[in-house]
Write a protein that holds these residues in place. Structure first.
Motif, PDB file in Angstrom:
ATOM      1  N   VAL A 133       0.835  -1.081  -0.140  1.00 53.74           N
ATOM      2  CA  VAL A 133      -0.044  -0.155   0.148  1.00 53.74           C
ATOM      3  C   VAL A 133       1.177   1.140  -0.004  1.00 53.74           C
ATOM      4  O   VAL A 133       1.517   1.162   1.024  1.00 53.74           O
ATOM      5  CB  VAL A 133      -0.384  -0.068   0.852  1.00 53.74           C
ATOM      6  N   SER A 134       0.820   1.776  -1.199  1.00 50.37           N
ATOM      7  CA  SER A 134       1.714   3.373  -1.077  1.00 50.37           C
ATOM      8  C   SER A 134       0.231   4.797  -0.109  1.00 50.37           C
ATOM      9  O   SER A 134      -0.550   4.679  -0.349  1.00 50.37           O
ATOM     10  CB  SER A 134       1.445   3.727  -2.649  1.00 50.37           C
ATOM     11  N   HIS A 135       0.410   5.235   0.570  1.00 51.33           N
ATOM     12  CA  HIS A 135      -0.164   5.975   1.973  1.00 51.33           C
ATOM     13  C   HIS A 135       0.244   7.418   1.063  1.00 51.33           C
ATOM     14  O   HIS A 135       1.381   7.220   1.123  1.00 51.33           O
ATOM     15  CB  HIS A 135       0.207   5.437   2.847  1.00 51.33           C
ATOM     16  N   GLU A 136      -0.389   8.252   1.260  1.00 50.57           N
ATOM     17  CA  GLU A 136      -0.254   9.445   0.168  1.00 50.57           C
ATOM     18  C   GLU A 136       0.522  10.384   1.366  1.00 50.57           C
ATOM     19  O   GLU A 136       1.563  10.950   1.281  1.00 50.57           O
ATOM     20  CB  GLU A 136      -1.457  10.566   0.461  1.00 50.57           C
ATOM     21  N   TYR A 137       0.594   9.885   2.809  1.00 51.63           N
ATOM     22  CA  TYR A 137       1.860  10.779   4.097  1.00 51.63           C
ATOM     23  C   TYR A 137       3.190   9.759   4.924  1.00 51.63           C
ATOM     24  O   TYR A 137       4.194  10.341   4.916  1.00 51.63           O
ATOM     25  CB  TYR A 137       1.111  11.865   4.842  1.00 51.63           C
ATOM     26  N   LYS A 138       2.246   8.440   4.811  1.00 53.41           N
ATOM     27  CA  LYS A 138       3.130   7.832   5.810  1.00 53.41           C
ATOM     28  C   LYS A 138       4.703   6.795   4.688  1.00 53.41           C
ATOM     29  O   LYS A 138       4.801   5.927   5.324  1.00 53.41           O
ATOM     30  CB  LYS A 138       2.594   6.912   6.701  1.00 53.41           C
ATOM     31  N   GLY A 139       4.315   6.942   3.513  1.00 49.61           N
ATOM     32  CA  GLY A 139       5.352   5.664   2.417  1.00 49.61           C
ATOM     33  C   GLY A 139       4.788   5.116   2.474  1.00 49.61           C
ATOM     34  O   GLY A 139       3.402   4.585   1.656  1.00 49.61           O
ATOM     35  N   ILE A 140       5.678   3.176   2.182  1.00 52.06           N
ATOM     36  CA  ILE A 140       4.295   2.130   1.862  1.00 52.06           C
ATOM     37  C   ILE A 140       4.265   1.345   3.064  1.00 52.06           C
ATOM     38  O   ILE A 140       5.822   0.813   4.197  1.00 52.06           O
ATOM     39  CB  ILE A 140       5.411   2.278   0.779  1.00 52.06           C
ATOM     40  N   PHE A 141       3.393   0.830   2.877  1.00 48.86           N
ATOM     41  CA  PHE A 141       2.954  -0.223   3.913  1.00 48.86           C
ATOM     42  C   PHE A 141       3.109  -1.481   2.881  1.00 48.86           C
ATOM     43  O   PHE A 141       2.761  -1.916   2.242  1.00 48.86           O
ATOM     44  CB  PHE A 141       1.941  -0.890   4.376  1.00 48.86           C
ATOM     45  N   ARG A 142       3.084  -2.689   3.752  1.00 51.21           N
ATOM     46  CA  ARG A 142       3.555  -4.265   3.364  1.00 51.21           C
ATOM     47  C   ARG A 142       3.382  -4.898   4.365  1.00 51.21           C
ATOM     48  O   ARG A 142       3.339  -5.124   5.372  1.00 51.21           O
ATOM     49  CB  ARG A 142       5.013  -4.637   2.944  1.00 51.21           C
TER      50      ARG A 142
ATOM     51  N   LEU B  49      -1.789 -11.144   4.284  1.00 52.18           N
ATOM     52  CA  LEU B  49      -2.355 -11.587   4.792  1.00 52.18           C
ATOM     53  C   LEU B  49      -2.783 -12.923   4.987  1.00 52.18           C
ATOM     54  O   LEU B  49      -2.384 -14.187   4.397  1.00 52.18           O
ATOM     55  CB  LEU B  49      -3.939 -11.470   3.492  1.00 52.18           C
ATOM     56  N   ASP B  50      -3.424 -13.149   5.435  1.00 54.10           N
ATOM     57  CA  ASP B  50      -4.333 -14.821   5.573  1.00 54.10           C
ATOM     58  C   ASP B  50      -4.529 -15.657   4.499  1.00 54.10           C
ATOM     59  O   ASP B  50      -5.164 -14.421   4.163  1.00 54.10           O
ATOM     60  CB  ASP B  50      -4.460 -14.926   7.663  1.00 54.10           C
ATOM     61  N   ASN B  51      -4.665 -16.728   4.564  1.00 56.72           N
ATOM     62  CA  ASN B  51      -5.080 -17.476   3.220  1.00 56.72           C
ATOM     63  C   ASN B  51      -6.826 -17.380   3.276  1.00 56.72           C
ATOM     64  O   ASN B  51      -7.461 -16.996   2.281  1.00 56.72           O
ATOM     65  CB  ASN B  51      -4.609 -18.629   3.519  1.00 56.72           C
ATOM     66  N   SER B  52      -7.459 -16.910   4.518  1.00 54.15           N
ATOM     67  CA  SER B  52      -8.611 -16.634   4.632  1.00 54.15           C
ATOM     68  C   SER B  52      -9.492 -14.709   4.600  1.00 54.15           C
ATOM     69  O   SER B  52     -10.583 -14.738   3.946  1.00 54.15           O
ATOM     70  CB  SER B  52      -9.537 -17.666   5.717  1.00 54.15           C
ATOM     71  N   LEU B  53      -8.085 -13.782   3.920  1.00 52.29           N
ATOM     72  CA  LEU B  53      -8.232 -12.874   3.735  1.00 52.29           C
ATOM     73  C   LEU B  53      -9.174 -12.573   5.480  1.00 52.29           C
ATOM     74  O   LEU B  53     -10.217 -11.389   4.606  1.00 52.29           O
ATOM     75  CB  LEU B  53      -8.866 -12.506   2.426  1.00 52.29           C
ATOM     76  N   LEU B  54      -8.913 -12.585   6.220  1.00 53.79           N
ATOM     77  CA  LEU B  54      -9.770 -12.015   7.811  1.00 53.79           C
ATOM     78  C   LEU B  54      -8.723 -11.214   8.409  1.00 53.79           C
ATOM     79  O   LEU B  54      -9.532 -10.279   8.832  1.00 53.79           O
ATOM     80  CB  LEU B  54      -9.960 -13.552   8.140  1.00 53.79           C
ATOM     81  N   LYS B  55      -7.449 -11.331   8.334  1.00 58.24           N
ATOM     82  CA  LYS B  55      -6.295 -10.641   8.889  1.00 58.24           C
ATOM     83  C   LYS B  55      -5.478 -10.729   8.454  1.00 58.24           C
ATOM     84  O   LYS B  55      -5.148 -11.060   7.424  1.00 58.24           O
ATOM     85  CB  LYS B  55      -7.273 -11.347  10.747  1.00 58.24           C
ATOM     86  N   ALA B  56      -4.593  -9.313   9.063  1.00 58.83           N
ATOM     87  CA  ALA B  56      -3.198  -9.134   7.782  1.00 58.83           C
ATOM     88  C   ALA B  56      -2.712  -9.773   9.534  1.00 58.83           C
ATOM     89  O   ALA B  56      -2.448  -9.414  10.002  1.00 58.83           O
ATOM     90  CB  ALA B  56      -2.794  -7.586   8.682  1.00 58.83           C
ATOM     91  N   LYS B  57      -1.543 -10.550   9.408  1.00 57.83           N
ATOM     92  CA  LYS B  57      -0.190 -11.388   9.486  1.00 57.83           C
ATOM     93  C   LYS B  57       0.827 -10.616   9.813  1.00 57.83           C
ATOM     94  O   LYS B  57       0.587 -10.731  11.397  1.00 57.83           O
ATOM     95  CB  LYS B  57      -0.346 -12.703   9.729  1.00 57.83           C
ATOM     96  N   GLN B  58       1.191  -9.696   9.324  1.00 59.27           N
ATOM     97  CA  GLN B  58       2.301  -9.410   9.769  1.00 59.27           C
ATOM     98  C   GLN B  58       2.203  -7.879   8.598  1.00 59.27           C
ATOM     99  O   GLN B  58       1.463  -8.446   7.843  1.00 59.27           O
ATOM    100  CB  GLN B  58       3.585  -9.679   9.124  1.00 59.27           C
ATOM    101  N   PHE B  59       3.115  -7.428   9.091  1.00 60.61           N
ATOM    102  CA  PHE B  59       2.342  -5.486   9.099  1.00 60.61           C
ATOM    103  C   PHE B  59       4.001  -4.919   9.004  1.00 60.61           C
ATOM    104  O   PHE B  59       4.919  -5.145   9.939  1.00 60.61           O
ATOM    105  CB  PHE B  59       1.904  -4.709   9.867  1.00 60.61           C
ATOM    106  N   TYR B  60       4.572  -4.176   8.202  1.00 59.10           N
ATOM    107  CA  TYR B  60       5.687  -3.608   8.081  1.00 59.10           C
ATOM    108  C   TYR B  60       5.826  -2.242   7.026  1.00 59.10           C
ATOM    109  O   TYR B  60       5.028  -2.313   6.417  1.00 59.10           O
ATOM    110  CB  TYR B  60       6.820  -4.600   6.677  1.00 59.10           C
TER     111      TYR B  60
END
Length: 472
Positions: A446-455, A458-469
């Motif tokens: 995700v490219s955020h307008e002000y905060k930079g890039i997020f990586r 996702l889990d296989n069921s697309l319910l939550k973010a397992k890791q966040f960078y």
């Protein structure tokens, strides 16, 4: 017509081409050089550079026509031709000087025509017929002068005030119609058609002349051109007609009289007064205006749409789907039949900012300030209204699922029982997701307008973010 899709126009002001404001006639040679009969002389354009050759007697150049390897021109009390010298420049040779005693005082030469070995120079008083083989002249001197002259592949015609339309035969004028219409209205141009002649008048539209019978040829714009004073007219290579007016720009009609385009100053033309029209070999239409020169590219697949009403607003997204053009703006979603001249129709329920349009599974999705809509023809159905929706992406190896970027994170859409529905928001990520991409490993960048890039992993069921960078 309030608005229409128009071809691009290239504008050449007099400050660019370095000559007078007005150009009265246009022609082209075998090298594709263009020539303009300009107020200040013969103006040459090679596609890159402009060059002005002043009129020999410093008067207004009224006519130009390239015939074989010569450029014939007419001006005030003089006509002749230009030839290319070894240094690349043009040199003028006067023909009228050889019959100087026969030129009338104050005569100007407004048109040049070719028929077999003869070149015709027309003033408002007479027609001078020059024989290129014998170098001799014949002069036609109608009692009431010459309004205009015209050529078809097989004949030369001219109109005389209060007398009608004549054809030149054996160096003399022969009356072919004294119909009251042709005695009253100035003819701008005429064209050979299967039934006879199609005649374009200045103030009374088109007529067909078949034998001695003159009948109106109806068009979509009869009322408009009658009030606009047609000054110039050309039949184009595709059979359509370009009409240049004094006060209302250019009308381009199909060969059956349907309106293809109306191009005026409010639509991008430099000026509404069209003095001359010419179609070059690439089917561009060159326009000599009261102030400048324009080139209209009618053959381009690229067209521009001008919203004269202001109803559409600022365009943020567009998509063609099932033969319909959709345009998303800051005012909502609009649609119309693709490649038609119809007006855009507002799609009810979509008032407000549209951010994106996305086609997937033969379904049109609309990302909107109010959420997500599915668009079917001219109707909208809301499937998500939790927050604004920026954009959509398909999910690798899951053809019945989509990700949508929202004002507050990312959520999932799913197709169930042949219907697309909102499934869930992905937990653990709540930032605005206007720009994002997904990999085959279900990593979302995700490219955020002000905060930079997020990586986000996702889990296989697309319910939550397992890791966040975060990459600031």
């Amino acid at each position: 017509m309030l608005s229409q899709e128009l071809p691009p126009i290239v504008k050449y002001p007099s400050t660019i081409y370095g000559a007078g404001n007005q150009s009265w006639m246009i022609s082209q040679d075998d090298q594709n050089y263009l020539y303009f009969a300009n107020n200040e002389g013969l103006l040459e354009y090679n596609g890159t550079n402009w060059k002005l050759y002043p009129t020999p007697n410093e008067t207004i150049m009224r006519s130009v026509k390239v015939i074989d390897n010569k450029i014939y021109t007419g001006c005030y009390m003089n006509f002749g031709y230009w030839t290319r010298q070894s240094n690349g420049k043009l040199k003028y040779t006067s023909l009228s000087d050889t019959i100087k005693n026969k030129i009338l005082d104050d005569e100007q030469f407004w048109n040049i025509l070719k028929y077999d070995q003869w070149i015709l120079f027309q003033s408002l008083n007479r027609i001078y017929i020059y024989d290129t083989k014998t170098k001799g002249f014949k002069i036609i001197s109608p009692k009431n002068g010459v309004v205009k002259s015209f050529s078809t592949k097989t004949s030369i015609y001219y109109q005389t005030t209060n007398e009608g339309l004549f054809e030149i035969e054996a160096g003399r004028g022969k009356l072919i119609s004294d119909n009251p219409i042709l005695k009253k209205y100035t003819i701008v141009n005429l064209y050979s058609i299967d039934e006879g002649l199609l005649i374009q008048t200045q103030l009374d539209g088109f007529y067909k002349l078949t034998g001695t019978s003159l009948t109106p040829f109806m068009t979509d714009v009869d009322a408009a051109i009658k009030s606009s004073f047609v000054y110039s007219s050309q039949r184009l290579q595709d059979g359509s007609y370009a009409l240049g007016t004094v006060s209302n720009g250019i009308f381009i009609l199909s060969n059956s009289g349907k309106l293809n385009y109306h191009i005026s100053q409010s639509k991008g033309l430099s000026n509404n007064t069209v003095l001359s029209l010419f179609e070059d070999r690439d089917q561009n239409v060159w326009v000599g205006l009261d102030n400048g020169i324009n080139c209209i590219n009618l053959q381009t697949p690229v067209h521009s749409f001008t919203d004269d009403t202001g109803v559409l607003g600022t365009v943020y997204a567009s998509k063609v789907h099932n033969g319909i053009l959709y345009v998303g703006t800051n005012q909502g979603l609009f649609c119309k039949k693709y490649q038609s001249n119809g007006d855009f129709q507002f799609i009810n329920g979509t008032k407000g900012q549209v951010w994106s349009l996305f086609v997937y599974d033969n379904t049109l999705f609309c990302g909107h300030d109010s959420g997500t809509f599915i668009i079917d023809n001219a109707s909208a159905r809301s499937i998500f209204s939790g927050s604004g929706t920026w954009k959509f992406e398909s999910v690798p190896n899951a053809k019945n699922q989509l990700l949508q970027g929202n004002y507050y994170g990312i959520s999932v859409l799913e197709k169930v029982n042949n219907q697309w529905k909102f499934k869930n928001k992905i937990k653990g990520f709540d930032y605005s997701s206007r720009y994002f991409e997904i990999t085959n490993k279900l990593e979302v960048y995700v490219s955020h307008e002000y905060k930079g890039i997020f990586r986000i992993q996702l889990d296989n069921s697309l319910l939550k973010a397992k890791q966040f960078y975060a990459y600031p």
